[in-house]
Design an enzyme around this catalytic site. Structure first.
Site, PDB file in Angstrom:
ATOM      1  CD  GLU A 297      -3.007   5.744   6.623  1.00 31.73           C
ATOM      2  OE1 GLU A 297      -3.010   5.823   5.382  1.00 31.73           O
ATOM      3  OE2 GLU A 297      -2.067   5.231   7.275  1.00 31.73           O
TER       4      GLU A 297
ATOM      5  N   GLY B 216       2.114   2.330  10.645  1.00 32.99           N
ATOM      6  CA  GLY B 216       3.059   3.428  10.489  1.00 32.99           C
ATOM      7  C   GLY B 216       3.758   3.824  11.774  1.00 32.99           C
TER       8      GLY B 216
ATOM      9  CG  HIS C 159      -5.861   2.164   5.049  1.00 32.89           C
ATOM     10  ND1 HIS C 159      -5.439   3.081   5.989  1.00 32.89           N
ATOM     11  CD2 HIS C 159      -4.825   1.319   4.860  1.00 32.89           C
ATOM     12  CE1 HIS C 159      -4.191   2.794   6.338  1.00 32.89           C
ATOM     13  NE2 HIS C 159      -3.803   1.730   5.674  1.00 32.89           N
TER      14      HIS C 159
ATOM     15  N   GLY D  26       2.633  -1.153   4.261  1.00 30.86           N
ATOM     16  CA  GLY D  26       2.695   0.261   3.933  1.00 30.86           C
ATOM     17  C   GLY D  26       4.119   0.719   3.702  1.00 30.86           C
ATOM     18  N   GLY D  27       4.725   1.303   4.730  1.00 35.06           N
ATOM     19  CA  GLY D  27       6.042   1.918   4.588  1.00 35.06           C
ATOM     20  C   GLY D  27       7.093   1.042   3.943  1.00 35.06           C
TER      21      GLY D  27
ATOM     22  CB  SER E 222       4.876  -1.713  11.976  1.00 35.97           C
ATOM     23  OG  SER E 222       4.474  -0.369  12.178  1.00 35.97           O
TER      24      SER E 222
ATOM     25  CG  ASN F 137      -1.677   1.285   1.394  1.00 36.18           C
ATOM     26  OD1 ASN F 137      -1.814   2.053   0.435  1.00 36.18           O
ATOM     27  ND2 ASN F 137      -2.187   1.540   2.594  1.00 36.18           N
ATOM     28  CD1 TRP F 138       3.466   1.031  -3.062  1.00 36.61           C
ATOM     29  CD2 TRP F 138       3.452   2.350  -4.871  1.00 36.61           C
ATOM     30  NE1 TRP F 138       4.152   0.379  -4.051  1.00 36.61           N
ATOM     31  CE2 TRP F 138       4.163   1.160  -5.177  1.00 36.61           C
ATOM     32  CE3 TRP F 138       3.319   3.314  -5.864  1.00 36.61           C
ATOM     33  CZ2 TRP F 138       4.737   0.937  -6.435  1.00 36.61           C
ATOM     34  CZ3 TRP F 138       3.865   3.094  -7.119  1.00 36.61           C
ATOM     35  CH2 TRP F 138       4.579   1.915  -7.394  1.00 36.61           C
ATOM     36  CE  LYS F 139       0.438   3.646   4.939  1.00 36.35           C
ATOM     37  NZ  LYS F 139      -0.006   3.827   6.327  1.00 36.35           N
TER      38      LYS F 139
ATOM     39  CD  GLU G 176      -3.789  -2.411   7.177  1.00 39.92           C
ATOM     40  OE1 GLU G 176      -2.716  -2.711   6.646  1.00 39.92           O
ATOM     41  OE2 GLU G 176      -4.348  -1.320   7.007  1.00 39.92           O
TER      42      GLU G 176
HETATM   43  C1  PEP Z   1      -0.917   0.248   5.804  1.00 39.67           C
HETATM   44  O1  PEP Z   1      -0.889   1.424   5.455  1.00 39.67           O
HETATM   45  O2  PEP Z   1      -1.836  -0.475   5.403  1.00 39.67           O
HETATM   46  C2  PEP Z   1       0.139  -0.219   6.678  1.00 39.67           C
HETATM   47  C3  PEP Z   1       0.033  -1.407   7.188  1.00 39.67           C
HETATM   48  O3  PEP Z   1       1.200   0.630   6.912  1.00 39.67           O
HETATM   49  P1  PEP Z   1       2.616   0.287   7.632  1.00 39.67           P
HETATM   50  O4  PEP Z   1       3.075  -1.033   7.072  1.00 39.67           O
HETATM   51  O5  PEP Z   1       3.483   1.416   7.275  1.00 39.67           O
HETATM   52  O6  PEP Z   1       2.318   0.177   9.090  1.00 39.67           O
END
Ligand code: PEP
Length: 249
Positions: A98, A173, A96, A232-233, A211, A12-14, A167
């Site tokens: 966010e 994040g 998500h 994500g990251g 994470s 997930n590049w956000k 999640e």
């Molecule tokens: C996400 O945005 O779905 C996510 C899991 O982010 P991260 O891996 O950065 O926690």
């Protein structure tokens, strides 16, 4: 029963990326195949066209990070499932945390988005998860159950076709990952809830997100009800994302 489920890792590049960076990242992922698991990337809408070109002919899938619940109409700024289908999307993330937090997306809106995505032949990746306050109040399961119930009810007999991503909001994040045991406990509860709704629960893909990094992925993915990750990251750097995909393979 884990053996029949192939692992899936989705990036997930956000709201990250640039055309040069994306080209390098996608080329790196393609060059690192095969992974021994299914792999996808969910990119910002403007990059879908070039992502489709970069991944054409490979087995790496792509998708979007959101989708309107509406088919078409006066919804300025929104993107429909049929538009995503035109760009060859396999997945659309919906719900998500966010978007739930920053855009006020309620459970029923998320469910309607999942239905719109499925209706165009894409797979919705439905995100559920509790906040830290909810976990500390002992409400983690109730919150996730409520979020998932709305989707199950709305999708009806098609519920077995979604991917669910657990999640925990406190792990997204933050660098704080749920322990494999914490994640497995929630995944088992999610699968039990799905069992009550669909005969396909045993073959459904349940992802963990929050994470996920190269150094914790293997232990998370070894849990019996964790079928891969939503990342994500760590999906923004070739080496990290490839390492996570290898941990799933
Ligand atoms: C996400 O945005 O779905 C996510 C899991 O982010 P991260 O891996 O950065 O926690």
């Amino acid at each position: 029963m884990t053996s029949s489920r192939r692992k899936l890792v989705v990036g997930n590049w956000k709201m990250h990326g640039s055309r040069p960076h994306n080209a390098e990242l996608l080329a790196g992922i393609v060059a690192a195949r095969p992974f021994g698991c299914d792999v996808g990337v969910c990119v910002p809408f403007p990059y879908l066209g070039e992502t489709a070109v970069a991944l054409a002919g490979s087995d790496v899938r792509w998708g979007a990070q959101d989708c309107s619940q509406h088919a078409q109409g006066a919804y300025t700024g929104e993107i429909s499932a049929s538009m995503l289908a035109e760009f060859g999307c396999r997945y659309a993330i919906v719900g998500h945390s966010e978007r739930r937090a920053l855009h006020g997306e309620a459970d029923q809106v998320v469910a309607d988005k999942a239905k719109a995505v499925l209706g165009r032949g894409l797979t919705p990746i439905v995100c559920v998860g509790e906040t830290l306050a909810q976990r500390e109040a002992g409400e983690a399961h109730a919150v996730v159950k409520r979020q998932l119930s709305a989707v199950i009810h709305t999708l009806g007999h098609c519920a077995g076709e979604m991917v669910v991503a657990y999640e925990p909001v406190w792990a997204i994040g933050t660098g704080v990952t749920a322990t494999p045991e914490q994640a497995q406990e929630m995944h088992a509860l999610i699968r039990a809830q799905l069992h009550a709704a669909t005969e396909h629960a045993d073959v459904m893909t349940l992802l963990y997100g929050g994470s996920v990094k190269p150094d914790n992925a293997a232990r998370l993915f070894a849990q019996p009800d964790i079928d891969g990750g939503l990342v994500g990251g760590a999906s923004l750097q070739v080496a990290d994302f490839v390492a996570i995909c290898r941990a799933a393979g």
